[in-house]
Motif scaffolding. Structure first.
Motif, PDB file in Angstrom:
ATOM      1  N   UNK A  47      34.194   4.921   3.455  1.00 39.62           N
ATOM      2  CA  UNK A  47      32.650   5.887   3.684  1.00 39.62           C
ATOM      3  C   UNK A  47      32.894   6.199   5.022  1.00 39.62           C
ATOM      4  N   UNK A  48      31.728   6.931   5.010  1.00 43.90           N
ATOM      5  CA  UNK A  48      31.762   6.917   6.124  1.00 43.90           C
ATOM      6  C   UNK A  48      30.165   8.252   6.367  1.00 43.90           C
ATOM      7  N   UNK A  49      30.347   7.494   7.945  1.00 38.18           N
ATOM      8  CA  UNK A  49      28.430   8.739   8.313  1.00 38.18           C
ATOM      9  C   UNK A  49      28.660   9.049   9.654  1.00 38.18           C
ATOM     10  N   UNK A  50      28.697  10.293  10.107  1.00 40.54           N
ATOM     11  CA  UNK A  50      28.527  10.852  11.176  1.00 40.54           C
ATOM     12  C   UNK A  50      27.319  11.724  11.379  1.00 40.54           C
ATOM     13  N   UNK A  51      26.962  10.836  12.776  1.00 37.18           N
ATOM     14  CA  UNK A  51      25.424  11.605  13.037  1.00 37.18           C
ATOM     15  C   UNK A  51      25.851  11.885  14.928  1.00 37.18           C
ATOM     16  N   UNK A  52      25.551  13.259  14.879  1.00 41.05           N
ATOM     17  CA  UNK A  52      25.805  13.686  15.676  1.00 41.05           C
ATOM     18  C   UNK A  52      23.458  14.758  16.753  1.00 41.05           C
ATOM     19  N   UNK A  53      23.383  13.789  17.304  1.00 35.66           N
ATOM     20  CA  UNK A  53      22.074  13.717  18.167  1.00 35.66           C
ATOM     21  C   UNK A  53      21.139  13.776  16.948  1.00 35.66           C
ATOM     22  N   UNK A  54      20.623  14.984  16.185  1.00 35.36           N
ATOM     23  CA  UNK A  54      19.575  14.234  14.438  1.00 35.36           C
ATOM     24  C   UNK A  54      20.337  14.613  13.667  1.00 35.36           C
ATOM     25  N   UNK A  55      22.038  15.240  13.746  1.00 35.90           N
ATOM     26  CA  UNK A  55      22.110  16.207  12.475  1.00 35.90           C
ATOM     27  C   UNK A  55      23.099  15.430  12.314  1.00 35.90           C
ATOM     28  N   UNK A  70      26.528  15.359  10.792  1.00 34.06           N
ATOM     29  CA  UNK A  70      27.229  15.822  10.003  1.00 34.06           C
ATOM     30  C   UNK A  70      28.270  15.220   9.559  1.00 34.06           C
ATOM     31  N   UNK A  71      28.280  14.909   8.733  1.00 32.76           N
ATOM     32  CA  UNK A  71      29.262  13.934   7.957  1.00 32.76           C
ATOM     33  C   UNK A  71      28.696  12.849   6.734  1.00 32.76           C
ATOM     34  N   UNK A  72      29.444  12.726   5.399  1.00 34.04           N
ATOM     35  CA  UNK A  72      28.879  11.699   5.220  1.00 34.04           C
ATOM     36  C   UNK A  72      29.386  11.487   3.429  1.00 34.04           C
ATOM     37  N   UNK A  73      29.997  10.066   3.485  1.00 29.88           N
ATOM     38  CA  UNK A  73      30.666  10.038   2.292  1.00 29.88           C
ATOM     39  C   UNK A  73      30.426   8.459   1.879  1.00 29.88           C
ATOM     40  N   UNK A  74      30.002   8.314   1.184  1.00 29.26           N
ATOM     41  CA  UNK A  74      29.565   7.543  -0.030  1.00 29.26           C
ATOM     42  C   UNK A  74      30.875   6.832  -0.682  1.00 29.26           C
ATOM     43  N   UNK A  75      30.911   5.376  -1.591  1.00 29.52           N
ATOM     44  CA  UNK A  75      31.586   4.637  -1.879  1.00 29.52           C
ATOM     45  C   UNK A  75      30.968   3.899  -3.330  1.00 29.52           C
ATOM     46  N   UNK A  76      31.446   3.792  -4.323  1.00 33.58           N
ATOM     47  CA  UNK A  76      30.828   2.985  -5.315  1.00 33.58           C
ATOM     48  C   UNK A  76      30.079   2.032  -4.921  1.00 33.58           C
TER      49      UNK A  76
END
Ligand SMILES: Nc1ncnc2c1ncn2[C@@H]1O[C@H](COP(=O)(O)OP(=O)(O)OP(=O)(O)O)[C@@H](O)[C@H]1O
Ligand SMILES: [Mg+2]
Lengths: 251, 312
Positions: free
Chosen positions: B28-36, B38-44
């Motif tokens: 899983x990942x969560x990428x945040x640039x400033x207030x945006x 820019x990438x997200x993926x969740x797992x079960x």
């Protein structure tokens, strides 16, 4: 000429006379024992030779390979080829066995890994079990002592002082440590073993008998050992040292 | 490549994360640039909701009961511009028997005047575990202010571990403020390792309340300070239940004109509770230093090796 020459070395700490006019020669390629009961001044003498903090304000002279070293810092003395293994080695935080044992190996050396592994094996430690462990309080006292010796073997300087190399070491390991010291001699290393253990003394060629901050006698180890056993151990600083009497008895 | 993808690869690249990580379905990942985002993926079992707020993002994270997230969740908070504010609000609930590791990379590689504010609230339900490793990459200019605040509730048998580390670049200003409450048989471990130079300022405020019987807490800080940098570590640990055990361990090494202080407060409100406290401030340990010097290392090299170990 001795590899190390100590001339008329005296040291006062807080007004107390701790080393009294110590003069001795350490011979290249031989094993020496610095022998004496608790409080004789053995560790102090080694600390003064290494130039440790609190033991630098000496009078007298120390020569190594014919050069004065008593004004040099610890690392300068080490770079000339002297090192010291502590009676109770320091513990660190986060420094791995690999980094600690490798600390004294020259950067020009291109087979550091092999030297580290070999040094650990010489003190009876499996490299794979220890390399990544930290040199911290999770190591037992004996393990810490062995790693100290391994770091010295890896550094491989011409002159090594070991303060009570047998303390905290079990019987089986003692033999290994003795082998490691023999191997040092075969390599041509000069060793000073600081000890009050008869077993360690027996590994030495020469011995210095120390009492009350003075060198009472210098002779072959086999002459000093029985004297130490019969006179120094029972006396244990009750009497003032009688240098003349000791010399006669030993000779 | 879209603008978001470009930003995502910029921030993850500057944080030194392998980009392959973000293609994998099992991470899983969560990428945040400033207030945006820019990438997200969740797992079960993992639910991540985000919402844009002024100069930042609000994150609601929930891990469902009984879920174990196998691979560490990769989070990346970054700002590529030289100036600006990033405000992250994180609400996390780790439900009963759920387990998660989070690796949070915070990257401000060009910062001249960047402020990163984190306000977190975390709840660990019974028997849950949450490990949060926060790794920072800053610019060498010292223009970063990092202000993380967290309130954490560690439920029965739950385990909370946090680790804060500055890997690269200058501190600028770090002002950490974490407060944790621990229930029965729970575990708390808070570690901070920071290397401050120039005019950097480090403030650590860590508070633990061991309220439950048999709860355990360790507050550990390691700070190395040189040049004109300053550090202040405030650690407060209270044990108020039988067999609650705690330890506060603070080491601060000072060189040059650095200044450090430590304010440990340990309180015990129960006769069967126990807390120990250890602090050492000042130069490196002289026996450690002299041993390495006796192996031929210069004083500076020996000091560096000791400090590197401490911050590891
Ligand atoms: N830093 C110091 N300050 C005060 N006294 C010291 C200091 N270092 C050593 N001494 C004293 O000098 C004397 C010799 O100590 P030293 O440690 O050299 O003995 P040793 O022969 O190594 O004994 P042991 O076999 O117990 O290790 C002792 O009386 C000791 O208390
Ligand atoms: Mg001694």
């Amino acid at each position: 000429m001795g590899l190390l020459e100590v001339k008329n070395l005296s040291l006062h700490i807080n007004g107390k006379h701790i080393l009294r006019d110590v003069t001795l020669d350490v011979w290249r390629g031989h094993i020496h024992a610095l022998v004496g009961t608790n409080g004789a001044g053995k560790s102090t003498l080694a600390s003064a030779i290494m130039g440790l903090e609190g033991y630098r304000e000496v009078t007298g002279k120390i020569y190594f390979k014919g050069e004065r070293i008593d004004d040099l810092s610890i690392d300068q003395r080490a770079q000339k080829g002297i090192t010291f293994g502590w009676q109770e080695p320091a513990r660190y935080e986060g420094i791995s066995v690999n980094d600690f044992v490798g600390a004294g190996i020259s950067n020009d050396e291109n087979d550091k890994e092999a030297i580290i592994a070999d040094a650990l094996q010489q003190v009876g430690m499996k490299p794979d079990d220890y390399l990544t462990r930290a040199v911290d309080e999770t190591l037992s006292g004996g393990e810490r002592k062995k790693i100290e010796l391994a770091s010295i073997i890896a550094m491989n300087p011409p002159f090594i002082m070991l303060d009570e190399p047998d303390s905290g070491i079990d019987v089986a390991t003692l033999e290994r440590m003795a082998d490691a010291i023999k191997l040092l001699k075969e390599r041509g290393t000069t060793v000073l073993l600081i000890t009050h253990s008869l077993a360690v003394m027996r590994q030495a060629d020469h011995a210095f008998l120390m009492c009350d901050g003075q060198i009472i006698e210098k002779n072959t180890a086999d002459k000093i050992i029985p004297y130490f056993e019969q006179n120094c151990i029972p006396c244990n600083h009750k009497n003032k040292p009688d240098i003349e009497r000791a010399r006669e008895a030993i000779e | 490549m879209s603008a978001d993808q470009r930003l995502a690869s910029e921030i993850t690249g500057s944080a030194g994360i392998e980009s392959d990580m973000f293609k994998r379905k099992d991470i899983a990942h969560l990428l945040i640039h400033h207030d945006n985002v820019v990438g997200m993926h969740a797992v079960d079992g993992l639910e991540i909701k985000t919402k844009k707020i002024k100069d930042g993002v609000k994150i609601d994270l929930r891990l469902k009961e009984g879920t174990t997230v196998k691979n560490p969740v990769q989070m990346c908070f970054g700002m590529m511009p030289k100036k600006g504010l990033q405000h992250i609000v994180l609400n996390a609930v780790i439900e009963k028997d759920a387990h998660i590791n989070i690796l949070a990379h915070c990257t401000f590689p060009n910062a001249i005047d960047v402020k990163h504010v984190m306000d977190a609230e975390l709840t660990l339900e019974e028997n849950a575990s949450y490990k949060y490793y926060e790794r920072h990459v800053h610019s060498d200019k010292g223009g970063v202010q990092v202000i993380p605040k967290a309130k954490i509730h560690v439920g029965k048998h739950a385990r909370y571990i946090t680790d804060f580390e500055l890997l690269k670049g200058r501190v600028g200003l770090i002002d950490i403020d974490y407060e944790t409450t621990c229930e029965e048989k729970s575990t708390l471990e808070m570690n901070a390792r920071i290397n401050a130079t120039h005019e950097d300022k480090v403030k650590i405020r860590e508070i633990g309340h061991l309220n439950g019987a048999h709860s355990r807490g360790v507050l550990l800080s390691r700070v190395a300070v040189r040049d004109q940098a300053e550090a202040e570590v405030y650690s407060e640990l209270t044990a108020s239940a039988p067999y609650a055990r705690g330890h506060v361990d603070c080491k601060e090494i000072v060189q040059d004109d650095g200044i450090v202080s430590a304010i440990p407060i340990v309180k015990v409100n129960h006769p069967k509770a126990h807390i120990t406290h250890e602090a050492s401030l000042g130069s490196v340990d002289s026996k450690q230093l002299q041993t390495l010097m006796a192996r031929g290392l210069s004083e500076d090299d020996a000091t560096d090796l000791i400090i590197q170990g401490l911050l590891k």
